[in-house]
Write an enzyme that holds these catalytic residues in place. Structure first.
Site, PDB file in Angstrom:
ATOM      1  N   SER A 122       0.635  -1.199  -0.086  1.00  0.00           N
ATOM      2  CA  SER A 122       0.085   0.001   0.016  1.00  0.00           C
ATOM      3  C   SER A 122       0.774   1.068  -0.078  1.00  0.00           C
ATOM      4  O   SER A 122       0.525   2.123  -0.692  1.00  0.00           O
ATOM      5  CB  SER A 122      -0.879  -0.049   1.289  1.00  0.00           C
ATOM      6  OG  SER A 122      -1.934  -0.950   1.303  1.00  0.00           O
ATOM      7  N   HIS A 172       0.600   4.576   4.200  1.00  0.00           N
ATOM      8  CA  HIS A 172      -0.143   5.187   3.275  1.00  0.00           C
ATOM      9  C   HIS A 172       0.259   6.995   3.093  1.00  0.00           C
ATOM     10  O   HIS A 172       0.755   7.400   2.038  1.00  0.00           O
ATOM     11  CB  HIS A 172      -1.634   5.213   3.673  1.00  0.00           C
ATOM     12  CG  HIS A 172      -2.162   3.952   3.512  1.00  0.00           C
ATOM     13  ND1 HIS A 172      -3.628   3.619   3.163  1.00  0.00           N
ATOM     14  CD2 HIS A 172      -1.644   2.592   3.390  1.00  0.00           C
ATOM     15  CE1 HIS A 172      -3.888   2.444   2.785  1.00  0.00           C
ATOM     16  NE2 HIS A 172      -2.752   1.809   2.947  1.00  0.00           N
TER      17      HIS A 172
END
Length: 199
Positions: A126, A177
């Site tokens: 991610s 993230h």
């Protein structure tokens, strides 16, 4: 730009780095399903584990990018790669794309290490994928000639939804993230040449 119409062979030929990443993370996931102690040992050595990093296991900044916690995790990240990586691989070229992808992923994991507690563990691509979003965001803000307005609207909408979901969903490495996105944003001007082809 984000709609794939190529057949399998054409996709492999046009986007070899994206294909290799997709194949590698799938292969690793399959191997780690084998119930052997040696396989479990390698799995344990590859996860992002802040305590291990603090004790000199620096490879854990990179290896979590290629492993996933389950099939749904793998599938979601693979679909994101399939949709958003080819455009940047074509725009940047193979080597620059690979450096940005793994560089942003490592930056995300470094941010995780410095902010999360020592017992924190994580896996997944991610952070690297958010790094790609960071490159797209840089293009939207500073290199508008590289992407049409329709594609710009799509990426801004998807990025806004992705950031929102980061803070809503459970079991999300928020720091990966955020720092992955910032990493992509910071690396973009270093690797986007003046002559980059746009969409």
């Amino acid at each position: 730009m984000f709609i794939r119409t190529e057949n399998f062979q054409t996709f492999i030929r046009l986007y070899p780095v994206t294909t290799a990443i997709l194949a590698l993370q799938l292969a690793i996931w399959i191997v780690f399903l084998i119930p052997l102690p040696s396989v479990q040992m390698w799995s344990d050595l590859m996860i992002g584990f802040n305590w291990g990093i603090a004790n000199g296991e620096w490879w854990r900044f990179a290896t979590p990018i290629l492993i996933h916690g389950g099939f749904s995790h793998l599938l979601f990240n693979s679909m994101s790669l399939f949709l958003f990586a080819p455009g940047l691989e074509r725009m940047l070229g193979k080597m620059r794309f690979m450096i940005i992808y793994f560089g942003a992923g490592v930056i995300g994991n470094i941010g995780t290490y410095f902010i999360e507690p020592l017992e924190y563990m994580h896996v997944g691509a991610s952070g690297a994928i958010f790094g790609l979003f960071g490159v797209y965001l840089y293009i939207v803000l500073f290199r508008k000639e590289l992407m049409g307005s329709a594609n710009s609207q799509i990426i801004v909408t998807i990025l806004a939804i992705s950031v929102l979901m980061t803070f809503i969903n459970h079991n999300i490495n928020i720091m990966a993230h955020i720092f992955g996105l910032l990493g992509g944003l910071a690396l973009a001007p270093l690797f986007l040449s003046k002559k980059s082809d746009g969409y």
